[in-house]
Scaffold this motif. Structure first.
Motif, PDB file in Angstrom:
ATOM      1  N   LEU B  86       0.786  -1.227   0.000  1.00 15.06           N
ATOM      2  CA  LEU B  86       0.000   0.000   0.000  1.00 15.06           C
ATOM      3  C   LEU B  86       0.827   1.292   0.000  1.00 15.06           C
ATOM      4  CD1 LEU B  86      -2.688   1.415   0.109  1.00 15.06           C
ATOM      5  CD2 LEU B  86      -2.843   0.905   2.520  1.00 15.06           C
ATOM      6  N   LYS B  87       1.668   1.463   1.015  1.00 12.01           N
ATOM      7  CA  LYS B  87       2.339   2.761   1.181  1.00 12.01           C
ATOM      8  C   LYS B  87       3.314   3.063   0.043  1.00 12.01           C
ATOM      9  CE  LYS B  87      -0.101   3.023   4.669  1.00 12.01           C
ATOM     10  NZ  LYS B  87       0.186   2.525   6.011  1.00 12.01           N
ATOM     11  N   ALA B  88       4.163   2.080  -0.313  1.00 19.58           N
ATOM     12  CA  ALA B  88       5.136   2.338  -1.383  1.00 19.58           C
ATOM     13  C   ALA B  88       4.427   2.590  -2.729  1.00 19.58           C
ATOM     14  CB  ALA B  88       6.142   1.201  -1.481  1.00 19.58           C
ATOM     15  N   PRO B  89       3.469   1.724  -3.149  1.00 23.10           N
ATOM     16  CA  PRO B  89       2.771   2.019  -4.410  1.00 23.10           C
ATOM     17  C   PRO B  89       2.074   3.376  -4.397  1.00 23.10           C
ATOM     18  CG  PRO B  89       2.292  -0.219  -3.713  1.00 23.10           C
ATOM     19  CD  PRO B  89       3.058   0.418  -2.603  1.00 23.10           C
ATOM     20  N   SER B  90       1.496   3.730  -3.252  1.00 19.63           N
ATOM     21  CA  SER B  90       0.787   5.005  -3.142  1.00 19.63           C
ATOM     22  C   SER B  90       1.762   6.175  -3.342  1.00 19.63           C
ATOM     23  CB  SER B  90       0.123   5.067  -1.760  1.00 19.63           C
ATOM     24  OG  SER B  90      -0.369   6.332  -1.519  1.00 19.63           O
ATOM     25  N   ALA B  91       2.929   6.106  -2.698  1.00 19.25           N
ATOM     26  CA  ALA B  91       3.917   7.181  -2.833  1.00 19.25           C
ATOM     27  C   ALA B  91       4.464   7.239  -4.262  1.00 19.25           C
ATOM     28  CB  ALA B  91       5.054   6.968  -1.837  1.00 19.25           C
ATOM     29  N   MET B  95       4.098  10.429  -6.823  1.00 22.37           N
ATOM     30  CA  MET B  95       5.272  11.161  -7.332  1.00 22.37           C
ATOM     31  C   MET B  95       5.283  11.143  -8.858  1.00 22.37           C
ATOM     32  SD  MET B  95       8.446  10.429  -4.723  1.00 22.37           S
ATOM     33  CE  MET B  95       8.249   8.704  -4.385  1.00 22.37           C
ATOM     34  N   GLU B  96       4.878   9.991  -9.425  1.00 22.59           N
ATOM     35  CA  GLU B  96       4.869   9.864 -10.876  1.00 22.59           C
ATOM     36  C   GLU B  96       3.824  10.792 -11.493  1.00 22.59           C
ATOM     37  OE1 GLU B  96       6.991   8.089 -12.741  1.00 22.59           O
ATOM     38  OE2 GLU B  96       5.964   8.907 -14.494  1.00 22.59           O
ATOM     39  N   SER B  97       2.609  10.795 -10.918  1.00 25.22           N
ATOM     40  CA  SER B  97       1.554  11.597 -11.526  1.00 25.22           C
ATOM     41  C   SER B  97       1.823  13.094 -11.358  1.00 25.22           C
ATOM     42  CB  SER B  97       0.176  11.218 -10.969  1.00 25.22           C
ATOM     43  OG  SER B  97       0.042  11.726  -9.676  1.00 25.22           O
ATOM     44  N   MET B  98       2.577  13.456 -10.315  1.00 24.64           N
ATOM     45  CA  MET B  98       2.906  14.873 -10.127  1.00 24.64           C
ATOM     46  C   MET B  98       4.161  15.266 -10.893  1.00 24.64           C
ATOM     47  SD  MET B  98       0.871  16.671  -8.203  1.00 24.64           S
ATOM     48  CE  MET B  98       1.805  17.963  -7.407  1.00 24.64           C
ATOM     49  N   GLY B  99       4.856  14.269 -11.429  1.00 23.27           N
ATOM     50  CA  GLY B  99       6.070  14.548 -12.188  1.00 23.27           C
ATOM     51  C   GLY B  99       7.208  15.098 -11.340  1.00 23.27           C
ATOM     52  N   VAL B 100       7.267  14.657 -10.064  1.00 22.27           N
ATOM     53  CA  VAL B 100       8.379  15.109  -9.214  1.00 22.27           C
ATOM     54  C   VAL B 100       9.395  13.990  -9.049  1.00 22.27           C
ATOM     55  CG1 VAL B 100       7.049  16.797  -7.940  1.00 22.27           C
ATOM     56  CG2 VAL B 100       7.154  14.454  -7.100  1.00 22.27           C
ATOM     57  N   GLY B 107       9.768  15.695  -4.256  1.00 17.62           N
ATOM     58  CA  GLY B 107       9.444  14.279  -4.104  1.00 17.62           C
ATOM     59  C   GLY B 107       9.149  13.946  -2.657  1.00 17.62           C
ATOM     60  N   GLU B 108       9.953  14.507  -1.769  1.00 18.97           N
ATOM     61  CA  GLU B 108       9.786  14.303  -0.328  1.00 18.97           C
ATOM     62  C   GLU B 108       8.382  14.757   0.127  1.00 18.97           C
ATOM     63  OE1 GLU B 108      12.152  13.390   2.117  1.00 18.97           O
ATOM     64  OE2 GLU B 108      10.623  13.729   3.634  1.00 18.97           O
ATOM     65  N   VAL B 109       7.993  15.960  -0.335  1.00 22.31           N
ATOM     66  CA  VAL B 109       6.696  16.518   0.062  1.00 22.31           C
ATOM     67  C   VAL B 109       5.545  15.637  -0.451  1.00 22.31           C
ATOM     68  CG1 VAL B 109       5.120  18.448  -0.424  1.00 22.31           C
ATOM     69  CG2 VAL B 109       7.445  18.907   0.325  1.00 22.31           C
ATOM     70  N   ILE B 110       5.611  15.291  -1.748  1.00 20.65           N
ATOM     71  CA  ILE B 110       4.518  14.514  -2.342  1.00 20.65           C
ATOM     72  C   ILE B 110       4.444  13.105  -1.733  1.00 20.65           C
ATOM     73  CG2 ILE B 110       3.670  13.478  -4.508  1.00 20.65           C
ATOM     74  CD1 ILE B 110       3.300  16.536  -4.276  1.00 20.65           C
ATOM     75  N   SER B 111       5.599  12.471  -1.560  1.00 20.60           N
ATOM     76  CA  SER B 111       5.624  11.131  -0.972  1.00 20.60           C
ATOM     77  C   SER B 111       5.030  11.157   0.441  1.00 20.60           C
ATOM     78  CB  SER B 111       7.072  10.627  -0.949  1.00 20.60           C
ATOM     79  OG  SER B 111       7.203   9.529  -0.120  1.00 20.60           O
ATOM     80  N   ALA B 114       1.227  11.601   0.266  1.00 24.87           N
ATOM     81  CA  ALA B 114       0.549  10.373  -0.175  1.00 24.87           C
ATOM     82  C   ALA B 114       0.520   9.332   0.939  1.00 24.87           C
ATOM     83  CB  ALA B 114       1.255   9.806  -1.405  1.00 24.87           C
ATOM     84  N   ILE B 115       1.652   9.150   1.620  1.00 23.72           N
ATOM     85  CA  ILE B 115       1.718   8.125   2.676  1.00 23.72           C
ATOM     86  C   ILE B 115       0.855   8.529   3.872  1.00 23.72           C
ATOM     87  CG2 ILE B 115       3.256   6.977   4.335  1.00 23.72           C
ATOM     88  CD1 ILE B 115       5.397   7.031   2.125  1.00 23.72           C
ATOM     89  N   ALA B 116       0.867   9.829   4.214  1.00 21.54           N
ATOM     90  CA  ALA B 116       0.064  10.283   5.354  1.00 21.54           C
ATOM     91  C   ALA B 116      -1.423  10.086   5.073  1.00 21.54           C
ATOM     92  CB  ALA B 116       0.356  11.751   5.646  1.00 21.54           C
ATOM     93  N   VAL B 117      -1.876  10.489   3.883  1.00 23.25           N
ATOM     94  CA  VAL B 117      -3.303  10.336   3.545  1.00 23.25           C
ATOM     95  C   VAL B 117      -3.668   8.851   3.522  1.00 23.25           C
ATOM     96  CG1 VAL B 117      -5.011  10.629   1.716  1.00 23.25           C
ATOM     97  CG2 VAL B 117      -3.493  12.511   2.295  1.00 23.25           C
ATOM     98  N   SER B 118      -2.769   8.051   2.934  1.00 24.23           N
ATOM     99  CA  SER B 118      -3.010   6.617   2.863  1.00 24.23           C
ATOM    100  C   SER B 118      -3.128   6.013   4.271  1.00 24.23           C
ATOM    101  CB  SER B 118      -1.838   5.983   2.106  1.00 24.23           C
ATOM    102  OG  SER B 118      -2.159   4.711   1.701  1.00 24.23           O
TER     103      SER B 118
END
Lengths: 240, 217
Positions: B86-91, B95-100, B107-111, B114-118
């Motif tokens: 869950l967490k790794a695929p979500s992050a 990151m991929e969809s945001m292009g970071v 990348g740090e912020v987006i990851s 994603a992990i916090a919301v997940s």
């Protein structure tokens, strides 16, 4: 004090642990969001990441809930609830419980009523997972330093390095899907599900690019995952 | 930039160490409340059955996932669990969809987001599920839905695979062929896929390095 695997005391502990996990998640979420805004990232985009992650999480979260249901048959609800909300995963908790039960010569086919058996299982679950929680703070500086050094030395290779790590991980899981091929038609189900998910993602990608349906990007992962799960429900009876 | 990362590391350490204490307090509190300390030999015997594998996987996971998830994401994901499923695929997907770029501050912020919301959604889904367990348990356990949950990993990695492989197909050939051949030859390895993640990573890295040196990527 009479022991019950579903006592209100155990529920109380579970609630406290859940509050802690939520607090940590909210803390990091707020910091990262603020930092993102500070860095000039559009709020709209950050919100899209949040929505996308939330929608994407629902199906796997239900599958984790299924793990709580499995474990609750012999451990009651509170302990599995705690374990699956913090660090845990069914692939670890179940072997830990069975290993302890085997060592004690008890069966897990019914509810554990002996508090000593229960606490032994709880300790094994806890101690078995400790390295995962104690190591990140110890190794973080070294690993982080390595990543920064890699990037500063050769940026292009740094990017390829990270992408290769992801692809290595994804490959392991894609390869695993082929493990049951020898089991006949039923062994093909995971492969067909994988292909269905891949095809749905491909269609989403085309719609996003060709039809300019940018909003779909937020839901593409969830659509391909849930679509493939529905596909599994349809084809499983035909192939097994 | 440095300050945010530094602070994240400091707060992350405080949170994860507190989490370790809380996690250890759970069985201790139960033992004290019911005056039911287990036999040490029973715990050790039980631990012998799982620790050799799970401690090894634990070390491997920390080394493999930390560079991918970033500082905040790592501290959070290792506390909230279900990393690979869950967490790794979500992050990764975020990151991929945001292009970071992973490893960068963006990348740090987006990851982390994603992990916090997940983590929040997972915790809430489980909490609601537990409250309604008697109502939904028959549904979750129904044989009709079983194939859906049995196949959640292929359903998840199929989509994620397309996103990554279509962008970097040259890099994916070697690890993918190796893994498919390996699982076809030794199907029983499926239960220890966690141990094979770093194997896939090493093969992907060697292949990438060779191709990079030859100017193929």
């Amino acid at each position: 004090m009479a022991f019950s695997a579903n006592s209100s005391f155990l529920y109380g502990i579970a609630v406290l642990v859940i509050i802690f996990v939520l607090a940590q998640s909210v803390f990091f979420l707020v910091r990262a969001y603020r930092r993102g805004v500070e860095m000039g990232m559009a709020k709209e985009k950050l919100r899209r990441v949040m929505i996308s992650s939330a929608v994407f999480t629902v199906a796997p979260a239900v599958s984790i809930l299924l793990g709580v249901v499995t474990l609750s048959k012999f451990l009651g609800i509170p302990l599995p609830w705690i374990r699956m909300s913090v660090i845990g995963a069914l692939t670890y908790e179940l072997p830990a419980a069975s290993s302890t039960a085997k060592a004690l010569g008890v069966s897990l086919s019914e509810m554990v009523t002996d508090p000593k058996v229960y606490t032994a299982i709880a300790w094994v679950m806890t101690l078995g997972i400790m390295p995962s929680i104690l190591l990140p703070p110890v190794l973080m500086k070294k690993i982080r330093g390595g990543v920064v050094k890699l990037r500063s030395r050769d940026e292009k290779w740094g990017d390829l390095f990270m992408t290769s790590m992801f692809l290595g991980m994804i490959s392991a899981f894609l390869g695993m899907v082929f493990a049951d091929v020898g089991k006949g038609a039923a062994g093909l189900i995971p492969i067909l599900v994988l292909l269905c998910s891949a095809a749905l993602m491909g269609v989403c990608g085309l719609l996003i690019k060709k039809k300019n349906m940018q909003w779909l990007e937020t839901y593409a992962m969830s659509i391909s995952m849930i679509g493939a799960m529905v596909f599994a429900v349809v084809i499983a009876p035909l192939l097994s | 930039m440095k300050d945010y990362m530094k602070d994240t590391d400091r707060y992350g350490k405080i949170w994860i160490i507190t989490a370790a204490v809380i996690v250890a307090m759970v069985p201790a509190a139960i033992c004290i409340r019911y005056n039911a300390w287990p036999e040490l030999t029973a715990v050790l015997k039980g631990l012998m059955g799982v620790a050799p594998i799970f401690w090894t996987v634990g070390v491997i996971e920390v080394i493999t996932y930390t560079p991918m998830l970033g500082v905040g994401g790592t501290y959070l994901a290792f506390v909230t669990g279900n990393l690979t499923s869950l967490k790794a695929p979500s992050a990764l997907s975020a990151m991929e969809s945001m292009g970071v770029r992973p490893g960068s501050e963006e990348g740090e912020v987006i990851s982390t987001i994603a992990i916090a919301v997940s983590s929040i959604v997972t915790t809430l889904v489980i909490a609601v599920g537990v409250c309604l367990l008697t109502l939904i348990a028959p549904l979750l356990n129904s044989p009709v839905l079983k194939p859906a949950f049995d196949n959640i990993l292929p359903a998840l990695f199929g989509g994620l695979g397309v996103v990554y492989i279509s962008k970097n197909w040259k890099l994916s050939v070697a690890p993918l062929l190796f893994m498919i051949a390996l699982f076809l030859a030794v199907p029983s390895l499926a239960s220890s896929v966690g141990v094979l993640v770093p194997v896939g990573v090493i093969i992907a890295l060697i292949a990438a390095r060779v191709m990079y040196k030859k100017g193929m990527v």
